[in-house]
Write an enzyme that holds these catalytic residues in place. Structure first.
Site, mmCIF file in Angstrom:
data_model
loop_
_atom_site.group_PDB
_atom_site.id
_atom_site.type_symbol
_atom_site.label_atom_id
_atom_site.label_comp_id
_atom_site.label_asym_id
_atom_site.label_seq_id
_atom_site.Cartn_x
_atom_site.Cartn_y
_atom_site.Cartn_z
ATOM 1 N N GLU A 1 -5.245 -8.323 -0.879
ATOM 2 C CA GLU A 1 -6.035 -8.097 0.343
ATOM 3 C C GLU A 1 -7.463 -7.765 -0.061
ATOM 4 O OE1 GLU A 1 -4.736 -5.343 3.330
ATOM 5 O OE2 GLU A 1 -2.631 -5.895 3.114
ATOM 6 N N GLU B 1 0.812 -1.222 0.000
ATOM 7 C CA GLU B 1 0.000 0.000 0.000
ATOM 8 C C GLU B 1 0.846 1.274 0.000
ATOM 9 O OE1 GLU B 1 -3.056 -0.444 3.015
ATOM 10 O OE2 GLU B 1 -4.030 -2.029 1.864
#
Length: 479
Positions: free
Chosen positions: A267, A156
């Site tokens: 995810e 991320e």
């Protein structure tokens, strides 16, 4: 309502893409005996083939530390984890994170375990670390094995919590990392941008193309709480402002942006809140079934976050049901979400078209040799109407079934948390309580009554709000 399916038609391939990878929390947790026991169970019962976790390069793994101003490389702990995974038939989906303190450019840290998320102060030393590490695994496990692994660069990077949040910083890190990996072997698989909320995919593909950088796969993340509600809203409010098939729509966009490159969501979950009560409840099971079935044809891998509540980003919990991400709680007690993946794992690999629609109910028919599973979910977002629904299933061109079995998830079925609440929500469980909750988490098989006449098979199933039902029909032959 009625859903209809013709068993005389040819179906489509239905690969179990959601079993490609599952998430975990922090690399050092994989050295724990209870983590390993739950991982093996998830592999054996749910079919997961890879596992992804943060922090493989963190100081607590000892991968690279400063010893008297000299770099000390130690890959022993990483080897212990990967040795275990390979021993049970699994592989790592290697997330290359976070920054060893020796290479860090700042003291920016995140999580309870103090992961450093800064860019490297010396990119050549970072490249040396990556190439030495990957070459070591090639020596240890063999090139044929490592070519089947996935190397994902960072986690991320579009969020300031995991670094600067700047594209140019991540792209530079990716360039050095990808070149280091390919210097070991050109057929090793490396990809990114591992972003939150589908970010940067277009820009990443363009950057890699313009700079002749390898992109063997695209990875990103999404949660139904992304970009919904207002700042400060609680999770329930965020979800209530979402849309019922939002993750399918996000995956469609990412699929277009990824082009012909494999797309892996590394995810996803029912929400991004690590203390969301709905993670432990039937809501999660209904959401999982609907979301997985709608992702068909869009992704090569769909990694649920996470398989276990043995997890410590905020702190290591002790309450048996605390809203953690896991499919299992700390004691290895299966949540409704676990049973959803168990039901999905039992499906075949040929999906048939189904006619019928309803605001909250969805149904699918999946064939497996001489058996057929009818899967039904009754899902609505929080604060949206959902009630008990009686579903009629009509199957045409069906031989007389030899057996009909139903399994259920929902109110009074496979819901250990509800039984824990009747115990008074104890913070700590005795062995007898653990045994009782294991029993409450089970998803037993029961007989399903059906009617058959003139090669048409029909039956009714009542599905409660946020419930899931799987009806398996066995035939002497479906030819």
């Amino acid at each position: 309502m009625t859903f209809r399916c013709d068993l005389g038609v040819q179906g489509e391939d239905f690969p179990h893409f959601w079993e490609h990878t599952v998430g975990s929390g922090h690399a050092t947790l994989a050295l724990r005996a209870d983590w390993q026991a739950q991982m093996q169970r998830a592999h054996d019962e749910l079919g997961f083939r890879h596992v992804r976790f943060h922090g493989l390069l963190d100081d607590d793994m000892g991968t690279l530390i400063d010893q008297d101003d000299q770099p000390l490389y130690s890959f022993f702990n990483a080897d212990q984890i990967f040795d275990f995974l390979l021993s049970i038939g699994m592989r790592p989906f290697v997330e290359l994170s976070f920054m060893p303190t020796m290479l860090s450019s700042s003291g920016q840290i995140i999580f309870h375990y103090r992961a450093n998320v800064s860019v490297p102060k010396d990119y050549d030393q970072w490249s040396t670390l990556i190439s030495r590490l990957v070459a070591h695994w090639v020596d240890r496990y063999g090139l044929h094995e490592i070519r089947q692994w996935f190397f994902e660069v960072w986690n991320e990077p579009n969020l300031e919590a995991f670094g600067s949040g700047k594209q140019e910083d991540y792209f530079k890190l990716y360039a050095y990392t990808a070149k280091a990996i390919k210097s070991v072997d050109m057929q090793l698989q490396v990809g990114g941008p591992a972003t939150a909320a589908n970010a940067w995919i277009d820009e990443f593909v363009t950057y890699c193309s313009q700079n002749n950088l390898p992109t063997d796969f695209i990875s990103t993340h999404h949660y139904p709480t992304d970009a919904f509600g207002k700042p400060g809203d609680d999770t329930e409010t965020q979800l209530s402002e979402s849309t019922r098939s939002v993750l399918r729509e996000e995956a469609r966009t990412a699929r277009q942006q990824a082009g012909d490159r494999p797309l892996y969501y590394t995810e996803w979950c029912t929400s991004s809140n690590p203390r969301d009560p709905m993670h432990d409840e039937p809501y999660a099971a209904a959401f999982i079934v609907k979301t997985v079935m709608e992702a068909r044809g869009l992704v090569e891998g769909y990694s649920y976050w996470t398989f276990s509540d043995i997890f410590e980003e905020n702190y290591f919990p002790s309450v048996p049901f605390h809203g953690g991400f896991g499919l299992m709680n700390l004691h290895g007690i299966a949540k409704p979400a676990y049973r959803a993946f168990e039901m999905l794992h039992g499906l075949g690999t040929e999906i048939l078209p189904v006619d019928g629609s309803h605001p909250t109910v969805d149904s699918w028919c999946i064939r497996n040799g001489n058996s057929l599973t009818v899967l039904i979910s009754n899902f609505a977002l929080p604060r949206h109407p959902v009630t008990d629904e009686t579903v009629h299933i009509e199957l045409k061109n069906a031989p007389r079934p030899a057996a009909a079995i139903i399994q259920r998830i929902g109110a009074g079925n496979a819901d250990a948390k509800a039984v824990w609440e009747t115990m008074g929500k104890p913070d700590y469980l005795s062995p007898a309580m653990v045994e009782q909750l294991h029993a409450a988490s089970a998803m037993p098989e029961q007989k399903q009554s059906v009617a058959w006449s003139d090669r048409t098979l029909g039956f009714d199933v009542t599905v409660p709000p946020l419930g899931v039902a799987g009806i398996r029909l066995e035939f002497a032959s479906l030819a």
